[in-house]
Design a protein around this motif. Structure first.
Motif, PDB file in Angstrom:
ATOM      1  N   MET A  49      31.983  44.393  22.277  1.00 44.66           N
ATOM      2  CA  MET A  49      32.182  45.724  21.714  1.00 44.66           C
ATOM      3  C   MET A  49      32.860  46.695  22.685  1.00 44.66           C
ATOM      4  SD  MET A  49      32.039  47.653  19.081  1.00 44.66           S
ATOM      5  CE  MET A  49      30.931  46.915  17.887  1.00 44.66           C
ATOM      6  N   PRO A  50      32.462  46.736  23.965  1.00 43.13           N
ATOM      7  CA  PRO A  50      33.190  47.603  24.898  1.00 43.13           C
ATOM      8  C   PRO A  50      34.679  47.269  24.991  1.00 43.13           C
ATOM      9  CG  PRO A  50      31.076  47.018  25.836  1.00 43.13           C
ATOM     10  CD  PRO A  50      31.229  46.206  24.590  1.00 43.13           C
ATOM     11  N   CYS A  51      35.010  45.983  24.919  1.00 47.55           N
ATOM     12  CA  CYS A  51      36.427  45.596  24.956  1.00 47.55           C
ATOM     13  C   CYS A  51      37.152  46.097  23.711  1.00 47.55           C
ATOM     14  CB  CYS A  51      36.554  44.073  25.070  1.00 47.55           C
ATOM     15  SG  CYS A  51      36.129  43.413  26.696  1.00 47.55           S
ATOM     16  N   LEU A  52      36.509  45.986  22.544  1.00 48.45           N
ATOM     17  CA  LEU A  52      37.108  46.481  21.306  1.00 48.45           C
ATOM     18  C   LEU A  52      37.294  47.995  21.370  1.00 48.45           C
ATOM     19  CD1 LEU A  52      38.023  46.058  18.357  1.00 48.45           C
ATOM     20  CD2 LEU A  52      35.625  46.389  17.687  1.00 48.45           C
ATOM     21  N   ILE A  53      36.295  48.689  21.870  1.00 45.69           N
ATOM     22  CA  ILE A  53      36.359  50.151  21.961  1.00 45.69           C
ATOM     23  C   ILE A  53      37.472  50.587  22.895  1.00 45.69           C
ATOM     24  CG2 ILE A  53      35.120  52.177  22.825  1.00 45.69           C
ATOM     25  CD1 ILE A  53      32.537  50.840  21.797  1.00 45.69           C
ATOM     26  N   PHE A  54      37.544  49.982  24.069  1.00 47.15           N
ATOM     27  CA  PHE A  54      38.555  50.391  25.046  1.00 47.15           C
ATOM     28  C   PHE A  54      39.964  50.125  24.529  1.00 47.15           C
ATOM     29  CE2 PHE A  54      41.191  50.201  28.805  1.00 47.15           C
ATOM     30  CZ  PHE A  54      40.729  51.287  29.538  1.00 47.15           C
ATOM     31  N   SER A  55      40.177  48.955  23.942  1.00 46.56           N
ATOM     32  CA  SER A  55      41.520  48.612  23.461  1.00 46.56           C
ATOM     33  C   SER A  55      41.921  49.454  22.248  1.00 46.56           C
ATOM     34  CB  SER A  55      41.597  47.121  23.101  1.00 46.56           C
ATOM     35  OG  SER A  55      40.696  46.801  22.061  1.00 46.56           O
ATOM     36  N   SER A  56      40.927  49.994  21.516  1.00 50.73           N
ATOM     37  CA  SER A  56      41.225  50.789  20.326  1.00 50.73           C
ATOM     38  C   SER A  56      41.444  52.265  20.639  1.00 50.73           C
ATOM     39  CB  SER A  56      40.082  50.663  19.306  1.00 50.73           C
ATOM     40  OG  SER A  56      39.916  49.328  18.892  1.00 50.73           O
ATOM     41  N   ILE A  57      40.906  52.736  21.760  1.00 53.19           N
ATOM     42  CA  ILE A  57      40.999  54.165  22.087  1.00 53.19           C
ATOM     43  C   ILE A  57      42.001  54.441  23.197  1.00 53.19           C
ATOM     44  CG2 ILE A  57      39.711  56.135  23.003  1.00 53.19           C
ATOM     45  CD1 ILE A  57      37.261  55.116  21.538  1.00 53.19           C
ATOM     46  N   ALA A  58      41.911  53.705  24.291  1.00 56.57           N
ATOM     47  CA  ALA A  58      42.843  53.919  25.402  1.00 56.57           C
ATOM     48  C   ALA A  58      44.257  53.549  24.945  1.00 56.57           C
ATOM     49  CB  ALA A  58      42.433  53.074  26.607  1.00 56.57           C
ATOM     50  N   GLY A  59      45.172  54.474  25.046  1.00 55.90           N
ATOM     51  CA  GLY A  59      46.536  54.239  24.595  1.00 55.90           C
ATOM     52  C   GLY A  59      46.767  54.578  23.143  1.00 55.90           C
ATOM     53  N   ILE A  76      47.285  50.270  33.611  1.00 53.57           N
ATOM     54  CA  ILE A  76      46.604  48.983  33.410  1.00 53.57           C
ATOM     55  C   ILE A  76      47.656  47.887  33.231  1.00 53.57           C
ATOM     56  CG2 ILE A  76      45.013  47.678  31.947  1.00 53.57           C
ATOM     57  CD1 ILE A  76      43.790  50.329  31.093  1.00 53.57           C
ATOM     58  N   PRO A  77      47.585  46.808  34.006  1.00 47.31           N
ATOM     59  CA  PRO A  77      48.558  45.712  33.861  1.00 47.31           C
ATOM     60  C   PRO A  77      48.515  45.123  32.448  1.00 47.31           C
ATOM     61  CG  PRO A  77      47.282  45.466  35.888  1.00 47.31           C
ATOM     62  CD  PRO A  77      46.627  46.563  35.099  1.00 47.31           C
ATOM     63  N   MET A  78      49.661  44.775  31.929  1.00 48.39           N
ATOM     64  CA  MET A  78      49.749  44.261  30.571  1.00 48.39           C
ATOM     65  C   MET A  78      48.889  43.021  30.341  1.00 48.39           C
ATOM     66  SD  MET A  78      50.891  44.906  27.623  1.00 48.39           S
ATOM     67  CE  MET A  78      52.175  46.136  28.002  1.00 48.39           C
ATOM     68  N   PRO A  79      48.863  42.035  31.277  1.00 47.10           N
ATOM     69  CA  PRO A  79      48.001  40.858  31.051  1.00 47.10           C
ATOM     70  C   PRO A  79      46.528  41.235  30.907  1.00 47.10           C
ATOM     71  CG  PRO A  79      49.589  40.414  32.783  1.00 47.10           C
ATOM     72  CD  PRO A  79      49.691  41.878  32.496  1.00 47.10           C
ATOM     73  N   LEU A  80      46.075  42.204  31.726  1.00 43.55           N
ATOM     74  CA  LEU A  80      44.677  42.638  31.634  1.00 43.55           C
ATOM     75  C   LEU A  80      44.421  43.352  30.301  1.00 43.55           C
ATOM     76  CD1 LEU A  80      41.885  43.018  32.858  1.00 43.55           C
ATOM     77  CD2 LEU A  80      42.741  45.075  34.024  1.00 43.55           C
ATOM     78  N   ASN A  81      45.367  44.180  29.916  1.00 43.35           N
ATOM     79  CA  ASN A  81      45.248  44.896  28.646  1.00 43.35           C
ATOM     80  C   ASN A  81      45.177  43.920  27.469  1.00 43.35           C
ATOM     81  OD1 ASN A  81      45.079  47.392  27.310  1.00 43.35           O
ATOM     82  ND2 ASN A  81      47.226  47.316  26.755  1.00 43.35           N
ATOM     83  N   ASP A  82      46.021  42.887  27.502  1.00 44.10           N
ATOM     84  CA  ASP A  82      46.024  41.876  26.441  1.00 44.10           C
ATOM     85  C   ASP A  82      44.718  41.083  26.432  1.00 44.10           C
ATOM     86  OD1 ASP A  82      48.551  42.668  25.711  1.00 44.10           O
ATOM     87  OD2 ASP A  82      49.579  41.071  26.809  1.00 44.10           O
ATOM     88  N   ALA A  83      44.190  40.812  27.625  1.00 43.22           N
ATOM     89  CA  ALA A  83      42.932  40.063  27.716  1.00 43.22           C
ATOM     90  C   ALA A  83      41.782  40.862  27.110  1.00 43.22           C
ATOM     91  CB  ALA A  83      42.638  39.719  29.173  1.00 43.22           C
ATOM     92  N   VAL A  84      41.729  42.146  27.422  1.00 42.24           N
ATOM     93  CA  VAL A  84      40.681  43.017  26.873  1.00 42.24           C
ATOM     94  C   VAL A  84      40.794  43.086  25.352  1.00 42.24           C
ATOM     95  CG1 VAL A  84      39.844  45.397  26.761  1.00 42.24           C
ATOM     96  CG2 VAL A  84      40.428  44.390  28.966  1.00 42.24           C
ATOM     97  N   ARG A  85      42.020  43.214  24.846  1.00 44.86           N
ATOM     98  CA  ARG A  85      42.226  43.279  23.399  1.00 44.86           C
ATOM     99  C   ARG A  85      41.796  41.966  22.734  1.00 44.86           C
ATOM    100  NH1 ARG A  85      46.968  44.593  23.602  1.00 44.86           N
ATOM    101  NH2 ARG A  85      46.782  46.846  23.224  1.00 44.86           N
ATOM    102  N   SER A  86      42.113  40.841  23.364  1.00 47.06           N
ATOM    103  CA  SER A  86      41.756  39.534  22.793  1.00 47.06           C
ATOM    104  C   SER A  86      40.250  39.354  22.710  1.00 47.06           C
ATOM    105  CB  SER A  86      42.364  38.407  23.645  1.00 47.06           C
ATOM    106  OG  SER A  86      43.775  38.469  23.619  1.00 47.06           O
TER     107      SER A  86
END
Length: 240
Positions: free
Chosen positions: A45-55, A190-200
């Motif tokens: 859930m924290p990963c979903l929240i961060f990827s949905s709000i940040a950016g 935030i590096p793109m690979p890390l951002n993609d990992a969090v979103r995944s």
């Protein structure tokens, strides 16, 4: 071709049913749903929240970061008021004459499916607007605040000064971290690979969460929580 909303509801039902089946077949063992729920709450859930709000630039260029949680909070309060009026005007059932049962009825009527169920429906209805998930999450924060303050106070019959501590968990903290990253522009670093990992990782939240709903229901039924209480349940929800 069916309605997107109906399709979303069918997906929700299928995933919940899959979790129910997995528990009955002991793929998910009795009692194991607790640890899986911790994974969902503290990691997915924290990963979903961060990827949905940040950016999320829709939040950056509007006042939704304030109005969305405010609407979530106010809707719960409004629902409490309507439930209390309904008890007084329409329900003459002996089961609701007990004050504690009436309070439970009010809380149950005031809580909508604002989490695991709402997100796939929003995704189905607005597939081209993924930023709406961030808005929904902020709305949910308002709902959580109402539940842990007003709802707990109603159930206990007094204001609980420590109720706020129970609300401060990993998803709640992540919302403010994500908002900070959004409004300071730190999300751009935030590096793109890390951002993609969090979103995944975040994408796994809803299917696993819905399966856990089904598994938890199966656990409750196996523990006999509703055994010999069907008539009481029906009397509580059906006015006479």
């Amino acid at each position: 071709m069916g309605s997107p909303a109906i399709s979303a509801v069918l997906i929700v039902s299928f995933l919940s049913g899959l979790g129910f089946f997995a528990h009955r077949k002991e793929i998910i063992k009795q009692g194991h749903s607790t640890s899986l729920t911790a994974v969902v709450i503290k990691i997915l859930m924290p990963c979903l929240i961060f990827s949905s709000i940040a950016g999320n630039e829709k939040l950056l260029h509007s006042n939704l970061s304030l109005t969305a949680p405010l609407m979530g909070f106010c809707f719960i309060i409004f629902s409490f008021v309507l439930s209390a009026i309904a008890i007084k005007l329409f329900f003459r059932n002996d089961e609701l004459k007990d004050s504690q049962k009436a309070k439970g009825f009010m809380v149950a009527c005031s809580i909508q499916n604002y989490g695991y169920f709402a997100i796939p429906v929003i995704q189905a209805l607005f597939p081209d607007q993924p930023e709406l998930i961030g808005t929904l999450i902020l709305h949910n924060i308002g709902v959580e605040m109402a539940l842990w303050s007003v709802a707990t106070s109603v159930l206990r019959g007094k204001l609980d000064k420590n109720c706020w501590r129970q609300m401060v968990n990993a998803p709640f903290i992540t919302v403010f971290i994500a908002l900070g990253a959004l409004f300071t522009g730190a999300y751009k670093l935030i590096p793109m690979p890390l951002n993609d990992a969090v979103r995944s990782v975040g994408l796994a939240t809803i299917p696993i969460g819905l399966m856990l709903v089904g598994a938890t229901l199966s656990e409750i039924l196996q523990e006999g929580l509703f055994k010999d209480k069907l008539s009481t349940l029906l009397k509580t929800i059906i006015p006479t």
